[in-house]
Design an enzyme around this catalytic site. Structure first.
Site, PDB file in Angstrom:
ATOM      1  N   LEU A 207       7.422   3.392  -4.977  1.00  0.00           N
ATOM      2  CA  LEU A 207       6.345   3.314  -3.969  1.00  0.00           C
ATOM      3  C   LEU A 207       5.018   3.196  -4.685  1.00  0.00           C
ATOM      4  O   LEU A 207       4.700   4.034  -5.526  1.00  0.00           O
ATOM      5  CB  LEU A 207       6.300   4.623  -3.169  1.00  0.00           C
ATOM      6  CG  LEU A 207       7.300   4.858  -2.054  1.00  0.00           C
ATOM      7  CD1 LEU A 207       7.061   6.250  -1.472  1.00  0.00           C
ATOM      8  CD2 LEU A 207       7.160   3.809  -0.953  1.00  0.00           C
ATOM      9  N   HIS A 208       4.248   2.167  -4.344  1.00  0.00           N
ATOM     10  CA  HIS A 208       2.907   2.100  -4.923  1.00  0.00           C
ATOM     11  C   HIS A 208       1.885   1.410  -4.037  1.00  0.00           C
ATOM     12  O   HIS A 208       0.720   1.342  -4.378  1.00  0.00           O
ATOM     13  CB  HIS A 208       2.941   1.408  -6.287  1.00  0.00           C
ATOM     14  CG  HIS A 208       3.118  -0.080  -6.186  1.00  0.00           C
ATOM     15  ND1 HIS A 208       4.322  -0.657  -5.891  1.00  0.00           N
ATOM     16  CD2 HIS A 208       2.229  -1.099  -6.284  1.00  0.00           C
ATOM     17  CE1 HIS A 208       4.182  -1.969  -5.840  1.00  0.00           C
ATOM     18  NE2 HIS A 208       2.918  -2.273  -6.079  1.00  0.00           N
ATOM     19  N   ARG A 209       2.329   0.877  -2.866  1.00  0.00           N
ATOM     20  CA  ARG A 209       1.369   0.178  -2.009  1.00  0.00           C
ATOM     21  C   ARG A 209       0.331   1.163  -1.486  1.00  0.00           C
ATOM     22  O   ARG A 209       0.705   2.232  -0.979  1.00  0.00           O
ATOM     23  CB  ARG A 209       2.049  -0.410  -0.772  1.00  0.00           C
ATOM     24  CG  ARG A 209       3.007  -1.472  -1.046  1.00  0.00           C
ATOM     25  CD  ARG A 209       2.419  -2.866  -0.994  1.00  0.00           C
ATOM     26  NE  ARG A 209       3.336  -3.693  -1.750  1.00  0.00           N
ATOM     27  CZ  ARG A 209       3.002  -4.535  -2.703  1.00  0.00           C
ATOM     28  NH1 ARG A 209       1.747  -4.720  -3.023  1.00  0.00           N
ATOM     29  NH2 ARG A 209       3.911  -5.217  -3.351  1.00  0.00           N
ATOM     30  N   ARG A 242      -0.646   5.322  -9.556  1.00  0.00           N
ATOM     31  CA  ARG A 242      -1.379   5.451  -8.280  1.00  0.00           C
ATOM     32  C   ARG A 242      -0.709   6.513  -7.394  1.00  0.00           C
ATOM     33  O   ARG A 242      -1.370   7.323  -6.752  1.00  0.00           O
ATOM     34  CB  ARG A 242      -1.367   4.091  -7.562  1.00  0.00           C
ATOM     35  CG  ARG A 242      -2.062   4.066  -6.230  1.00  0.00           C
ATOM     36  CD  ARG A 242      -1.775   2.749  -5.528  1.00  0.00           C
ATOM     37  NE  ARG A 242      -2.621   1.651  -5.921  1.00  0.00           N
ATOM     38  CZ  ARG A 242      -3.879   1.455  -5.496  1.00  0.00           C
ATOM     39  NH1 ARG A 242      -4.440   2.308  -4.676  1.00  0.00           N
ATOM     40  NH2 ARG A 242      -4.557   0.413  -5.883  1.00  0.00           N
ATOM     41  N   ASP A 280       8.594  -0.364  -1.773  1.00  0.00           N
ATOM     42  CA  ASP A 280       7.580  -1.183  -1.100  1.00  0.00           C
ATOM     43  C   ASP A 280       7.108  -2.310  -2.011  1.00  0.00           C
ATOM     44  O   ASP A 280       6.080  -2.932  -1.751  1.00  0.00           O
ATOM     45  CB  ASP A 280       6.407  -0.329  -0.592  1.00  0.00           C
ATOM     46  CG  ASP A 280       5.674   0.411  -1.699  1.00  0.00           C
ATOM     47  OD1 ASP A 280       5.972   0.178  -2.886  1.00  0.00           O
ATOM     48  OD2 ASP A 280       4.794   1.226  -1.365  1.00  0.00           O
TER      49      ASP A 280
END
Ligand code: UD1
Length: 361
Positions: A207-209, A242, A280
Site C-alpha cells: 500500500l502506498h497510494r 510513505r 494499490d
C-alpha cells in the site's frame, strides 16, 4: 542516433532496465549503434528504493543523478525540470525516452519538448479517469506532448486515438515491466527477513497510494480489516516509506509480518508464491496477471483494465465485503481463470528498439 533515457522512481527502474539491455544487444549486432545516456532524477534515492533495483536489474550506473529527492509535487517537478534542462543544454540528444507515470516522467517530457527534442513515451495511453491521482495528471500531460507512444494494450491505443493521436505515432509493443519479470524469474530469492516464516499459504500486501495511506485513521482501519479477514494466514507487508511514516508505532496486528521495502528479486519471490496479493500498485496488477496469482486491488479504478478483463485482478475499492468474498473464493480455489494479455511475452523492449531505429534512425 542518441537517446536520453529517464528513470526516477522505483517502477521506472523495472521498466527502463530491459530497454537498456535491448539497446546494448542491438549495439553488439552489426547495425548502426544507438548512443544513449541514462539520467536518474533522484526522485527515489534510498538504497532499498533505488540502488538495490539497479543491482538486481543490472542497470548500468546512470550518466548523471539529478538528486532531486522528496518534496511537494510542485517543488519536486520543478526541481527535476530545472536540473534536467541544465543537463540537456550541455548534453545534446535526438530523443528523450520516458517511461510510466511518475513526476519524473512528466517533468522530463515537458523540458525535452520545449527544447524541440523528440519525446517517446513508453506505457503511453493508460487512463484511470481519476483526476485525484497525481499519476493520471502526469499521464495526460506527458501524452499530450509526446511524439511517439509505445503501448501495452489496444485499450491504451484507443485512448490515444480518441485524444487525436494518429496511428502512425502509436506502436503496441507489449509491456517492458513483464520483460523484466520474464528475465528475472530464474533469479528470484527468498528474503532473509522472512526466514523462519512458513510460506505455504500467505498473502502479500502493498500500500502506498496517497488516497489509502495519507490519513492515519483510514489506513489503520483498513489494515485491521485485512488482519481480521486473513483468518490466521500470514500477511507479509513490505512497507513503503510513505506508509511507514503514517503507521508509526501503531502497527500492532495479529497476522502481519512487516518487512522493509524489498529488492526486486525478493519481492518477485514473494509475489510468485503468494496465495493472493492485496495491493494499490499499478505495476503489481500487471505482474500478478502474468504470474496468474490472484490480485485484489484496493482502488476504485484502474488504468490497466486488461488485468481485470483478461488477467487475475479484481477491483475491490474500499468495499471490505467484496474483499472478504474474494478471499473466500481464493481459499476455496474458485478464483477466475485468467490469461496473459497479447504481447506480454518478455520481448517488448526488443520491439521498442526496432521501432526506434525505424522512427528516428
Ligand atoms: C511515487 C510515484 C508513484 C509510484 C511510486 C512507487 C509520483 C507522483 N508518484 O510515489 O506513481 O507508484 O513512486 O514507489 O511520482 N521516500 C523515501 N525514500 C525514497 C523515496 C521516497 O523515504 O527513496 C519517502 C519520502 O518521505 C517521500 C515519500 O516517500 O516524501 C513519497 O515519495 P514520492 O516519490 O514523493 O512518492 P511515492 O509515494 O513513492
Amino acid at each position: 542516433m542518441h537517446i536520453t533515457l529517464i528513470a526516477g522512481a522505483r517502477p521506472n527502474f523495472v521498466k527502463i532496465s530491459p530497454i537498456i539491455h535491448a539497446i546494448q544487444a542491438h549495439n553488439r549486432s552489426n547495425s548502426p549503434r544507438i548512443e544513449y545516456a541514462l539520467v536518474h532524477t533522484g526522485q527515489h534515492y534510498d538504497k532499498q528504493m533505488s540502488d538495490s533495483f539497479f543491482d538486481d536489474l543490472k542497470i548500468p550506473t546512470p550518466d548523471v543523478n539529478l538528486n532531486v529527492g522528496s518534496h511537494s509535487h510542485a517543488e519536486q517537478t520543478a526541481r527535476i525540470m530545472v536540473a534536467f534542462e541544465a543537463y540537456l543544454v550541455s548534453h545534446a540528444t535526438n530523443c528523450v525516452l520516458v517511461v510510466g507515470d511518475v513526476n519524473s516522467t512528466m517533468a522530463c517530457a515537458i523540458v525535452a519538448k520545449k527544447m524541440n527534442i523528440k519525446v517517446v513515451h513508453v506505457e503511453g495511453g493508460l487512463r484511470s479517469g481519476d483526476m485525484t491521482m497525481p499519476e493520471e495528471i502526469n499521464r495526460l500531460v506527458t501524452d499530450s506532448i509526446s511524439d511517439y507512444f509505445f503501448t501495452t494494450s489496444e485499450i491504451a491505443n484507443g485512448h490515444l486515438r480518441r485524444e487525436g493521436v494518429n496511428d502512425d505515432r502509436i506502436v503496441l509493443v507489449g509491456n517492458t515491466m513483464i520483460d523484466s519479470l520474464v528475465g528475472s524469474l530464474g533469479e528470484i530469492k527468498r528474503p532473509e527477513s522472512t526466514s523462519g516464516l512458513d510460506l505455504n499459504d500467505y498473502y502479500l500486501l502493498t500500500l502506498h497510494r496517497p488516497s489509502n495511506v495519507d490519513q492515519q485513521n483510514g489506513l489503520l482501519s483498513l489494515l485491521h480489516t485485512v488482519d481480521e479477514l486473513a483468518n490466521g494466514r500470514k500477511i507479509i507487508f513490505p512497507i513503503h516509506p510513505r506508509t511507514a511514516a503514517q503507521i508509526g508505532d501503531q502497527g500492532i496486528f495479529k497476522n502481519f509480518h512487516f518487512v522493509p521495502p524489498l529488492p526486486y528479486l525478493e519481492f518477485l519471490f514473494l509475489m510468485k508464491g503468494a496465495s493472493a496479493v492485496i495491493t494499490d500498485s499499478g505495476g503489481i496488477q500487471e505482474e500478478t496477471t502474468y504470474l496468474k496469482v490472484p490480485c485484489l486491488t484496493l482502488r476504485p479504478n484502474t488504468e490497466r483494465p486488461e488485468t481485470i478483463e483478461i488477467g487475475s485482478n479484481q477491483l475491490i475499492g474500499d468495499d471490505m465485503d467484496a474483499l472478504a468474498k474474494a478471499l473466500i473464493q481464493i481459499q476455496s480455489n474458485k478464483w477466475k481463470q485468467s490469461d496473459i494479455p497479447p504481447l506480454w511475452d518478455g520481448r517488448a523492449s526488443e520491439r521498442i528498439v526496432q521501432q526506434l531505429v525505424k522512427l528516428l534512425g
